[in-house]
Design a protein around this motif. Structure first.
Motif, PDB file in Angstrom:
ATOM      1  N   ILE B 125       9.529 -54.158 -28.354  1.00 19.90           N
ATOM      2  CA  ILE B 125      10.828 -54.302 -27.700  1.00 19.90           C
ATOM      3  C   ILE B 125      10.681 -54.376 -26.182  1.00 19.90           C
ATOM      4  O   ILE B 125      11.395 -55.125 -25.514  1.00 19.90           O
ATOM      5  CB  ILE B 125      11.761 -53.154 -28.150  1.00 19.90           C
ATOM      6  N   PHE B 126       9.720 -53.665 -25.641  1.00 17.42           N
ATOM      7  CA  PHE B 126       9.443 -53.815 -24.202  1.00 17.42           C
ATOM      8  C   PHE B 126       9.158 -55.281 -23.886  1.00 17.42           C
ATOM      9  O   PHE B 126       9.639 -55.834 -22.892  1.00 17.42           O
ATOM     10  CB  PHE B 126       8.213 -52.992 -23.779  1.00 17.42           C
ATOM     11  N   ARG B 127       8.353 -55.879 -24.739  1.00 25.46           N
ATOM     12  CA  ARG B 127       7.991 -57.274 -24.507  1.00 25.46           C
ATOM     13  C   ARG B 127       9.210 -58.189 -24.550  1.00 25.46           C
ATOM     14  O   ARG B 127       9.328 -59.127 -23.770  1.00 25.46           O
ATOM     15  CB  ARG B 127       6.991 -57.745 -25.554  1.00 25.46           C
ATOM     16  N   PHE B 129      12.350 -57.366 -23.980  1.00 28.62           N
ATOM     17  CA  PHE B 129      13.127 -57.137 -22.767  1.00 28.62           C
ATOM     18  C   PHE B 129      12.503 -57.888 -21.592  1.00 28.62           C
ATOM     19  O   PHE B 129      13.195 -58.509 -20.782  1.00 28.62           O
ATOM     20  CB  PHE B 129      13.173 -55.647 -22.426  1.00 28.62           C
ATOM     21  N   ALA B 130      11.179 -57.802 -21.493  1.00 31.92           N
ATOM     22  CA  ALA B 130      10.493 -58.443 -20.368  1.00 31.92           C
ATOM     23  C   ALA B 130      10.689 -59.957 -20.416  1.00 31.92           C
ATOM     24  O   ALA B 130      10.926 -60.600 -19.394  1.00 31.92           O
ATOM     25  CB  ALA B 130       9.002 -58.095 -20.388  1.00 31.92           C
TER      26      ALA B 130
END
Lengths: 237, 237
Positions: B125-127, B129-130
């Motif tokens: 999910i970080f990816r 978002f990024a």
DNA sequence: CGCAGACTTGAAGATTATCAACCACCGTGG
DNA sequence: CCACGGTGGTTGATAATCTTCAAGTCTGCG
């Protein structure tokens, strides 16, 4: 002796986050590899075209993130202050954004993968990403469909609220160490036009930006006039 | 019988993500509460002014996220297709963004807090978002400092690449069920101007958008001319 | 068949960029 | 001490661009 991890723990517990951390979570966080780093004014904090594996938290100072274009223009994505967050740039090319310090800046860097192993931190980071996307969406809306005057006023209102949330000063008056050129690059206007708008706003008595400080004598009126609602900046109770 | 969680697991393992999931991670993911939901064309997937606790993944269909302004304008933030992600809106007011289905759409919804408890998902999910923030930054740059023609061409190039990455078709020709008005709202231009630009591009033979389908007969040339590099769209190997 | 939404085209007008100076401030070095 | 250069800020005139207003066409669908 305190490690950077402990400093980071105290940071997330203080303004602007005031994250509630249990004893157990605190132990997990202090076990994480956190790097505290200081950058001199003008230096590059995160480099363009480079994938990064760490999330960056600004703890003090002013920075800005921008995207340099082939045609020589520079688009400023955001102005960063205490509490602001930039997630690891994890696309194939990294991102094309550069983060540069305007004043001296201190940041905490956390490995993204390790942060993902700590549920409370991961959730916290989701919130920061979500806030960034709100800020970006508002800026996009401004540049797309608001008059240059409204853009400028709303930018200052937003910065004022973020600044106050970070416990850095009042809503009515604050330091903002950027130039008219920077404002133009952030709002899709030329520095010349920014100059004329600032003069106009100054003559109206609604806003003043001189000597690197912003004064908002009648902020509520400006907020009403530009339909500004700071709800997207603050975190839920 | 398959639960939504199992469908979600298969979804993240397929295009466009191809997330590598170990046996153990797979068991964790299938234990998460995932809801698969279908929205009819025109219906609202995520409501404005409402804080959400769930992350949303688009699995099929076309949607768009927009921000409605008091002056009657609507700013389209992004066009969403398979693989696109919208994080939980977790600021005080939620966000002011609405996500609306253009065609019939199916999504997976995952509770953000529970997702944060699964390291591999959190990192994933970080990816996402990024990537979203890269897409937003590029759009901001386009609207700030590129000519209307370049904006339009780059939007289509970006959509083409995202579309292809999601395994939905070729780079040269694809469905895009939006109107000239939508394009205007996404690029900060009037529908009338979009119309004239499309005619120009069509006359030049560089691009065609008619009957809800986009044709890019000479995509590499367009990419060169507008300095378009898809690196920000793809995930690192 | 008729209606509503989307698309198309033209003419006029407003807005903001561009070009070209000039001023003010500040730190540096002769 | 003053000349100098560089950056940031200020102002005016001109020109290009995009919006606005207005009208009309096309298309799909009830």
């Amino acid at each position: 002796m305190w490690s950077s991890s402990e400093a980071f723990l105290r940071f997330v517990q203080s303004k602007p986050y005031e994250l509630a951390v249990s004893e157990r979570d605190a132990r997990i966080i202090t076990a994480l590899p956190v790097v505290e780093r200081v950058f001199r004014a003008g230096s590059v904090i995160v480099e363009e075209e480079r994938a990064t594996r760490t999330h960056t938290f600004v703890a003090s100072g002013w920075a800005f993130s921008y995207l340099a274009m082939a045609n020589g223009h520079r688009v400023i994505n955001d102005f960063l202050m205490r509490g602001d967050f930039e997630g690891a740039q994890q696309t194939a090319d990294g991102a094309r954004r550069t983060i540069q310090a305007r004043t001296d800046v201190t940041v905490f860097e956390i490995d993204a993968r390790r942060a993902a192993e700590c549920p409370i931190l991961a959730m916290f980071i989701f919130r920061l990403f979500a806030r960034n996307s709100c800020v970006a969406a508002e800026r996009l809306a401004s540049i797309s469909r608001r008059t240059p005057q409204q853009r400028l006023v709303r930018l200052f209102l937003e910065i004022a609220h973020r600044h106050e949330q970070a416990d850095l000063g009042s809503l009515a008056r604050f330091e903002f160490p950027f130039t008219q050129r920077d404002l133009g690059d952030a709002l899709g206007l030329t520095a010349i036009h920014i100059n004329r708008l600032l003069r106009l706003l100054r003559d109206q008595g609604s806003l003043r930006f001189q000597h690197r400080t912003v004064e908002l004598p009648s902020r509520p009126a400006l907020a009403r006039a530009t339909d500004f609602n700071p709800g997207y900046i603050h975190f839920p109770g």
